[in-house]
Design a protein around this motif. Structure first.
Motif, mmCIF file in Angstrom:
data_model
loop_
_atom_site.group_PDB
_atom_site.id
_atom_site.type_symbol
_atom_site.label_atom_id
_atom_site.label_comp_id
_atom_site.label_asym_id
_atom_site.label_seq_id
_atom_site.Cartn_x
_atom_site.Cartn_y
_atom_site.Cartn_z
ATOM 1 N N LEU A 176 32.565 25.208 -78.110
ATOM 2 C CA LEU A 176 31.918 25.697 -79.319
ATOM 3 C C LEU A 176 30.691 26.540 -78.983
ATOM 4 O O LEU A 176 30.494 27.632 -79.542
ATOM 5 C CB LEU A 176 31.507 24.531 -80.211
ATOM 6 N N LEU A 177 29.859 26.042 -78.080
ATOM 7 C CA LEU A 177 28.633 26.765 -77.751
ATOM 8 C C LEU A 177 28.937 28.141 -77.180
ATOM 9 O O LEU A 177 28.362 29.149 -77.607
ATOM 10 C CB LEU A 177 27.797 25.951 -76.771
ATOM 11 N N GLU B 156 29.255 34.066 -77.610
ATOM 12 C CA GLU B 156 30.108 35.253 -77.499
ATOM 13 C C GLU B 156 30.229 35.972 -78.846
ATOM 14 O O GLU B 156 30.221 37.203 -78.916
ATOM 15 C CB GLU B 156 31.499 34.852 -77.016
ATOM 16 N N SER B 157 30.355 35.204 -79.926
ATOM 17 C CA SER B 157 30.551 35.793 -81.252
ATOM 18 C C SER B 157 29.299 36.502 -81.749
ATOM 19 O O SER B 157 29.393 37.501 -82.485
ATOM 20 C CB SER B 157 30.950 34.700 -82.253
ATOM 21 N N ARG C 236 23.505 36.558 -73.458
ATOM 22 C CA ARG C 236 24.086 36.868 -72.148
ATOM 23 C C ARG C 236 23.613 35.886 -71.080
ATOM 24 O O ARG C 236 24.397 35.443 -70.227
ATOM 25 C CB ARG C 236 23.726 38.307 -71.745
ATOM 26 N N ARG C 237 22.345 35.529 -71.121
ATOM 27 C CA ARG C 237 21.813 34.580 -70.144
ATOM 28 C C ARG C 237 22.422 33.194 -70.326
ATOM 29 O O ARG C 237 22.715 32.494 -69.348
ATOM 30 C CB ARG C 237 20.288 34.509 -70.249
ATOM 31 N N LEU C 238 22.610 32.790 -71.568
ATOM 32 C CA LEU C 238 23.236 31.488 -71.820
ATOM 33 C C LEU C 238 24.677 31.481 -71.316
ATOM 34 O O LEU C 238 25.132 30.501 -70.704
ATOM 35 C CB LEU C 238 23.191 31.168 -73.313
ATOM 36 N N LEU C 239 25.401 32.552 -71.572
ATOM 37 C CA LEU C 239 26.787 32.630 -71.097
ATOM 38 C C LEU C 239 26.844 32.629 -69.572
ATOM 39 O O LEU C 239 27.699 31.956 -68.970
ATOM 40 C CB LEU C 239 27.455 33.882 -71.662
ATOM 41 N N ALA C 240 25.935 33.360 -68.932
ATOM 42 C CA ALA C 240 25.926 33.390 -67.467
ATOM 43 C C ALA C 240 25.596 32.021 -66.886
ATOM 44 O O ALA C 240 26.198 31.575 -65.898
ATOM 45 C CB ALA C 240 24.924 34.433 -66.976
ATOM 46 N N LYS D 199 29.884 28.056 -65.110
ATOM 47 C CA LYS D 199 30.376 26.919 -64.330
ATOM 48 C C LYS D 199 31.025 25.848 -65.204
ATOM 49 O O LYS D 199 31.718 24.967 -64.693
ATOM 50 C CB LYS D 199 29.225 26.308 -63.537
ATOM 51 N N TRP D 200 30.792 25.898 -66.522
ATOM 52 C CA TRP D 200 31.453 24.932 -67.392
ATOM 53 C C TRP D 200 32.966 25.113 -67.340
ATOM 54 O O TRP D 200 33.705 24.154 -67.527
ATOM 55 C CB TRP D 200 30.958 25.101 -68.832
ATOM 56 N N ASP D 201 33.408 26.345 -67.165
ATOM 57 C CA ASP D 201 34.834 26.629 -66.973
ATOM 58 C C ASP D 201 35.688 26.024 -68.090
ATOM 59 O O ASP D 201 36.648 25.292 -67.848
ATOM 60 C CB ASP D 201 35.294 26.108 -65.605
ATOM 61 N N VAL D 202 35.309 26.311 -69.329
ATOM 62 C CA VAL D 202 36.075 25.812 -70.473
ATOM 63 C C VAL D 202 36.972 26.917 -71.012
ATOM 64 O O VAL D 202 36.661 28.106 -70.888
ATOM 65 C CB VAL D 202 35.146 25.297 -71.593
ATOM 66 N N PRO D 203 38.092 26.560 -71.623
ATOM 67 C CA PRO D 203 38.976 27.579 -72.187
ATOM 68 C C PRO D 203 38.295 28.326 -73.327
ATOM 69 O O PRO D 203 37.401 27.797 -73.993
ATOM 70 C CB PRO D 203 40.173 26.776 -72.705
ATOM 71 N N SER D 204 38.735 29.542 -73.576
ATOM 72 C CA SER D 204 38.275 30.272 -74.754
ATOM 73 C C SER D 204 38.708 29.531 -76.012
ATOM 74 O O SER D 204 39.701 28.788 -76.007
ATOM 75 C CB SER D 204 38.851 31.691 -74.763
#
Length: 353
Positions: A308-309, A314-315, A331-335, A339-344
């Motif tokens: 969700l996060l 991304e949205s 962008r910094r949060l996504l970067a 490593k969480w490596d969760v599905p879209s």
């Protein structure tokens, strides 16, 4: 339990018995009970603590103001405190349909949901004093009803636990969400899918514990994100999302015609998305620093909190091209969370997810 049944019986002037626990919350107990005339009612009893009392007052007042949109309010005991409401019976919720297997049913239910809230908002515009009077009638004297500080809290609570440094200029940009275009509307508060019962093309609303007036965009943006504060979150097909947003806007604009101005709508929706995204970030990141969790304890399918996060971040990115610090924070949060490596985020099951 016995004291609840006695109080409800006294209110209605008939025996209330055979309680079936419907779950409730940490603040309340919700029971379906039989009545002496062979019918049934819903009895909701609240705890004697400040937040529960605030919810009781809001719900008693909100159900009265929004009469017909939710269950009919039959009786109120402010001293107990307790509400007796119409039993709407059993029906699928919007969440049930979205997690089902029919795209047509899900689209129809979403449009009915959006229309119901848009109409309620339009029909109750300008009735703030009436809601205040209803609150006073059921207020135990210890509630405060000042302007909701929620947007400010969302900004102030941004976590640093991910090691993300706030970009320069973020504070100035996010201050804009404290100035959400006003256009006040009445809302039950929690407009998530599981609080909406579907009866054909009619939606009956549940949970008025947060009933209040606030900026229209706090609710309107639920149609775009979708469902800003809820567990039932997946992707909607773009064309369905656009239809749902248009359905809400068309109804609420009958009360606030200014919302037909595309510039007004676009800016309000963008700021609403910023506010809710920051709120989710503040509320949820620390819960999943060491391991992921499901968004709901028992319902399935459901995304994880980490999914969700990242979906929220991304949205928001394409929505804030002229808010560079906010975009950089996303962008910094996504970067930081690659490593969480969760599905879209997949689509809702009803739409083939």
């Amino acid at each position: 339990m016995e004291s609840v049944l006695r109080a409800a019986s006294a209110l209605l002037g008939t025996t209330v018995s055979a309680p079936a626990d419907l779950g409730g919350s940490a603040r309340s107990t919700v029971l379906r009970c039989a009545t002496g005339d062979g019918g049934s009612v819903i009895v909701k009893a609240y705890k004697e603590e400040p937040e529960a009392l605030r919810c009781f007052t809001a719900e008693a007042a909100g159900l009265a103001l929004g009469a017909g949109s939710g269950p009919r309010l039959l009786a109120v005991d402010t001293a107990f405190p307790l509400l007796v409401m119409e039993d709407l019976g059993t029906a699928p919720t919007l969440a049930d349909v979205l997690l089902g297997d029919s795209a047509d049913a899900a689209r129809a239910a979403l449009l009915a949901w959006a229309g119901a809230y848009g109409r309620l908002a339009a029909e109750t515009i300008g009735r703030e004093d009436e809601l205040a009077a209803l609150r006073s009638r059921h207020d135990r004297g210890n509630q405060r009803w000042e302007a909701d500080p929620w947007p400010a809290e969302a900004v102030a609570g941004l976590p640093e636990a991910l090691g993300v440094i706030a970009p320069d200029g973020l504070e100035a940009e996010t201050a804009s969400i404290l100035r959400l275009p006003d256009y006040p509307v009445y809302s039950p508060g929690d407009i998530c899918p599981d609080n909406n019962l579907l009866f054909g093309d009619r939606v009956r609303l549940l949970d008025f514990e947060g009933a209040n007036y606030h900026s229209v965009f706090i609710d309107a943006v639920y149609t775009r994100m979708p469902f800003s504060s809820c567990w039932c979150v997946f992707r909607l097909p773009r064309e369905v999302q656009a239809e749902v947003e248009s359905a809400y806007r068309a109804e609420v604009a009958k009360g606030h015609p200014e919302l037909l101005d595309d510039d007004v709508w676009r800016e309000g929706m963008r700021l609403g998305m910023v506010a809710w995204t920051l709120d989710a970030t503040s509320a949820l990141v620390r819960r999943v620093l060491t391991e992921d969790r499901m968004l709901h304890r028992t319902r399935r399918p459901v995304p994880t909190i980490r999914q969700l996060l990242r979906y929220r971040w991304e949205s928001l990115l394409p929505e804030v091209p002229d808010m560079p610090a906010t975009a950089e924070l996303m962008r910094r949060l996504l970067a930081a969370t690659e490593k969480w490596d969760v599905p879209s985020m997949p689509s809702y099951p009803a739409f083939g997810g």
